[in-house]
Scaffold this active site. Structure first.
Site, PDB file in Angstrom:
ATOM      1  N   TYR A   1      -7.110  -3.384  12.562  1.00  0.00           N
ATOM      2  CA  TYR A   1      -7.994  -2.357  12.004  1.00  0.00           C
ATOM      3  C   TYR A   1      -9.464  -2.592  12.343  1.00  0.00           C
ATOM      4  O   TYR A   1     -10.330  -2.408  11.501  1.00  0.00           O
ATOM      5  CB  TYR A   1      -7.760  -2.256  10.489  1.00  0.00           C
ATOM      6  CG  TYR A   1      -6.406  -1.644  10.197  1.00  0.00           C
ATOM      7  CD1 TYR A   1      -6.225  -0.269  10.271  1.00  0.00           C
ATOM      8  CD2 TYR A   1      -5.308  -2.444   9.903  1.00  0.00           C
ATOM      9  CE1 TYR A   1      -4.980   0.302  10.044  1.00  0.00           C
ATOM     10  CE2 TYR A   1      -4.063  -1.881   9.678  1.00  0.00           C
ATOM     11  CZ  TYR A   1      -3.901  -0.514   9.749  1.00  0.00           C
ATOM     12  OH  TYR A   1      -2.671   0.054   9.533  1.00  0.00           O
TER      13      TYR A   1
ATOM     14  N   GLU B   1       2.912  -8.327   7.233  1.00  0.00           N
ATOM     15  CA  GLU B   1       1.636  -8.929   6.847  1.00  0.00           C
ATOM     16  C   GLU B   1       1.745 -10.006   5.781  1.00  0.00           C
ATOM     17  O   GLU B   1       0.998 -10.006   4.791  1.00  0.00           O
ATOM     18  CB  GLU B   1       0.653  -7.835   6.414  1.00  0.00           C
ATOM     19  CG  GLU B   1       0.399  -6.834   7.512  1.00  0.00           C
ATOM     20  CD  GLU B   1      -0.775  -5.910   7.238  1.00  0.00           C
ATOM     21  OE1 GLU B   1      -1.222  -5.840   6.085  1.00  0.00           O
ATOM     22  OE2 GLU B   1      -1.261  -5.286   8.193  1.00  0.00           O
TER      23      GLU B   1
ATOM     24  N   GLU C   1       0.393  -1.617  14.208  1.00  0.00           N
ATOM     25  CA  GLU C   1      -0.413  -0.697  13.383  1.00  0.00           C
ATOM     26  C   GLU C   1      -1.821  -0.648  13.954  1.00  0.00           C
ATOM     27  O   GLU C   1      -2.382  -1.705  14.294  1.00  0.00           O
ATOM     28  CB  GLU C   1      -0.517  -1.167  11.922  1.00  0.00           C
ATOM     29  CG  GLU C   1       0.740  -1.004  11.108  1.00  0.00           C
ATOM     30  CD  GLU C   1       0.547  -1.390   9.635  1.00  0.00           C
ATOM     31  OE1 GLU C   1      -0.593  -1.383   9.147  1.00  0.00           O
ATOM     32  OE2 GLU C   1       1.570  -1.708   8.987  1.00  0.00           O
TER      33      GLU C   1
ATOM     34  N   ASP D   1       0.815  -1.211   0.000  1.00  0.00           N
ATOM     35  CA  ASP D   1       0.000   0.000   0.000  1.00  0.00           C
ATOM     36  C   ASP D   1       0.858   1.275   0.000  1.00  0.00           C
ATOM     37  O   ASP D   1       0.624   2.164   0.801  1.00  0.00           O
ATOM     38  CB  ASP D   1      -0.885  -0.060   1.264  1.00  0.00           C
ATOM     39  CG  ASP D   1      -1.861   1.091   1.359  1.00  0.00           C
ATOM     40  OD1 ASP D   1      -2.343   1.555   0.313  1.00  0.00           O
ATOM     41  OD2 ASP D   1      -2.142   1.526   2.490  1.00  0.00           O
TER      42      ASP D   1
HETATM   43  C1  GCB Z   1      -1.687  -2.385   6.670  1.00  0.00           C
HETATM   44  C2  GCB Z   1      -0.342  -2.314   6.039  1.00  0.00           C
HETATM   45  C3  GCB Z   1       0.046  -0.897   5.656  1.00  0.00           C
HETATM   46  C4  GCB Z   1      -1.168  -0.194   5.070  1.00  0.00           C
HETATM   47  C5  GCB Z   1      -2.233  -0.133   6.121  1.00  0.00           C
HETATM   48  C6  GCB Z   1      -3.497   0.566   5.625  1.00  0.00           C
HETATM   49  O1  GCB Z   1      -2.045  -3.318   7.321  1.00  0.00           O
HETATM   50  O2  GCB Z   1       0.664  -2.890   6.815  1.00  0.00           O
HETATM   51  O3  GCB Z   1       1.091  -0.955   4.749  1.00  0.00           O
HETATM   52  O4  GCB Z   1      -0.857   1.079   4.592  1.00  0.00           O
HETATM   53  O5  GCB Z   1      -2.590  -1.407   6.508  1.00  0.00           O
HETATM   54  O6  GCB Z   1      -3.628   1.751   5.816  1.00  0.00           O
HETATM   55  O7  GCB Z   1      -4.323  -0.101   5.017  1.00  0.00           O
END
Ligand code: GCB
Length: 594
Positions: free
Chosen positions: A470, A415, A506, A163
């Protein structure tokens, strides 16, 4: 791998500046030998920088394939007796280099340095032509991986599963430097304590003849220990340890001596005396439990892309300090060595990551797929060649960063697919190699929520659990109540299953700066702030959680997509480093004990 430095026996010349540059979509330069002559039809391009965003031209930004860089360098006659080395701190993703007409080095991998002894090819006292062919293509054999799609009109488009925008070019400084012919070619230091005495084990690699002597000086320049021999141990009574927030450094001066005691070569290495240990569910630095507060962070900025820039680096560190962060993860690749030097000197803790991002066909650009599993580790996707490239990336990362006290852990991948049974065969040798190369630092990988904890087939290969989570964003968008209960239940599962510390590496929400609402709804500044609050309440209830690193420090560029509004907007700062509301919130939390 030693960094170039100036000193009594060495001299360094930066090749930063405007180089000549040319796209080569057809790959004509290789057959026409463009390195033999001044680059025709070339434009100016600054080094270091990504080439993509300098000109308002999609042909450059979205170029797939070869590009050529060229410059000319005067080499002083005074260098004639020296060994001359050409070093690239990074060339993304692969490079071939010529000095005048001779090919001197090829390198694969976009974020680690490489060099060539060019003594035989440079002509001191004259101007020399330096040509670099860079290629930015990603495939199933590269780290990170990607695929190239050919459109009906013949255009080639690079696709990838990570990403962030596939910036390319000479991202970091390029150096010409000298060493004596007999020289110190590598140094490794590791540190320990015997009560209040610091112990510094050192090992030098030497090319040529000479005897090695090392002297250790404290930060005021006083000699505190010395030894003879290419390997040995120094003892420093009442040592001043390197610690988070206290980047105290000693300096080890290694001298290569001739028969009469004359100094043939000398090299200075900064040394921070500290230990790292994972004990049960604790992460210890110098025997004290450490709690990570900070960010997963990219190297990314407007115009320069991933080009290293001291101005931006210092500003970023100033903002980290302002907000009360004590640590970063170098997402999703090794960052410039200047970053680690700064972190060493200022006591910032670093999780160093390889460029192994996107080893997962079930997530694309951070966004999860349909739930139907596609194998990632297989002969037609991430197979043996990718594993070899990954191994090399680990070896080069450790070789480059092993002496940095700020680096406390290696993150071998971001990931990856961690559920497919073959993931275990893929990762077991990589984790073993990282431990063999560096028995002093824990190893980890960052886990995406593909499956419940017990379905992960690789956690036991690693020392620390890094979780990218998330809830409330990709899962249960907008539902922070469920986010709180689901996150807590999952973290408790991990803590029960594994006697290992957990870092949430994250968590966050895309936030459009200036979008406000009395009710916290996704994309608003309020939502980002409340989501962080929810996560923090959970972290504070679970002892095994030893760190929180928000995704992400600043907004950054990605490929265009319906999930991305001019890039990824999960930054706590905007791309031009202005704080969103959540920045003040985090500052209150992270600075409360300072
Ligand atoms: C993740 C990734 C990261 C992305 C992020 C996102 O899990 O590790 O590279 O930018 O999510 O914002 O979706």
């Amino acid at each position: 791998m030693l960094r170039p430095q100036d000193g009594p026996t060495r001299e360094r010349r930066s090749l930063a500046g405007l180089w000549r540059f040319r796209l080569d979509a057809e790959g004509a330069g290789r057959t026409q030998a463009w390195w033999r002559t001044p680059l025709a039809n070339a434009m100016d391009l600054p080094v270091p920088a990504s080439y993509n965003d300098i000109y308002p031209d999609t042909a450059i930004r979205d170029h797939v394939g070869d590009v050529w860089y060229q410059t000319s360098v005067w080499v002083p006659t005074g260098w004639a007796e020296q060994r001359i080395v050409l070093r690239f701190d990074a060339a993304t993703h692969r490079a071939t280099v010529w000095v005048n007409d001779a090919e001197v080095v090829q390198h694969e991998g976009g974020y680690t340095p490489f060099e060539a002894d060019v003594t035989a090819h440079l002509r001191p006292g004259t101007e020399n032509r330096l040509t670099v062919l860079i290629n930015n293509e990603l495939s199933w054999t590269t780290i990170p991986p990607g695929t190239i799609e050919t459109r009906p009109d013949g255009r080639r488009v690079q696709r990838y599963l990570h990403d962030f925008f596939n910036y390319a070019g000479l991202h970091r400084p390029v150096w010409l430097y000298t060493t004596p012919r007999a020289h110190i070619s590598d140094l490794t230091v590791t540190t320990a304590f015997d009560d209040t005495t610091g112990i510094i084990d050192y090992l030098a690699d030497i090319t040529g003849e000479g005897a090695l002597r090392v002297v250790l000086r404290d930060a005021s320049g006083n000699e505190v220990a010395a030894a003879d021999g290419a390997a040995g141990a120094l003892r420093v009574p009442d040592v001043h340890p390197w610690a988070p927030g206290d980047g105290y450094l000693y300096e080890l001066e290694a001298s290569l001596l001739g028969r009469s005691g004359n100094v043939i070569d000398s090299y200075r290495q900064a040394v921070g005396v500290r230990t790292i240990e994972v004990r049960g569910q604790q992460f210890l630095i110098n025997g004290n439990p450490f709690y990570f507060k900070g960010f997963g962070k990219h190297e990314d900025a407007a115009v320069r892309g991933k080009g290293h820039d001291d101005v931006l680096m210092l500003h970023d560190f100033a903002l980290l300090d302002w907000i009360g962060a004590n640590s970063i993860r170098t997402c999703h690749y090794p960052h410039a060595e200047e970053v680690l030097d700064y972190a060493d000197r200022h006591g910032v803790v670093v999780i160093g990551e390889t460029p192994a991002v996107g080893l997962n066909r079930n997530i694309g650009g951070g966004v999860f797929g349909s739930g139907k599993r596609v194998p990632t580790f297989s002969a037609d996707a991430v197979g043996d060649d990718a594993q070899r490239a990954h191994l090399q990336a680990i070896q080069e990362l450790v070789a480059r960063d092993k002496n940095h006290p700020s680096v406390v852990m290696w993150c071998l991948a971001n990931e990856p697919d961690h559920v497919q049974p073959e993931a275990r065969d893929y990762f077991a040798p990589l984790a073993a190699e990282a431990r063999r190369l560096d028995p002093t630092r824990p190893v980890a990988y960052a886990n995406a929520l593909l499956a419940p904890p017990k379905e992960c087939v690789i956690t036991d290969l690693f020392d620390v659990i890094l979780l990218n989570r998330y809830y409330g964003w990709y899962f249960g968008t907008g539902d922070l109540e469920s986010a709180e209960t689901e996150l807590e239940a999952e973290l408790r599962d991990w803590a029960k299953l594994h006697d290992k510390p957990i870092i949430i590496s994250e968590y966050g929400a895309d936030t459009y700066p200036g979008l406000r609402n009395t009710l916290p709804t996704p994309w608003t500044e309020e939502y980002q702030t409340e989501l962080l609050d929810v996560y923090h309440r959970v972290f504070d209830r679970i002892d095994a959680v030893v760190g929180e690193q928000v995704w992400t420090f600043a907004d950054f560029a990605t490929v265009p997509g319906i999930f991305r509004v001019d890039g990824n907007k999960k930054g706590i700062f905007t791309r031009d480093r202005r704080p969103k509301t959540a920045a003040f919130h985090l500052r209150t939390r992270w600075r409360k004990d300072q």
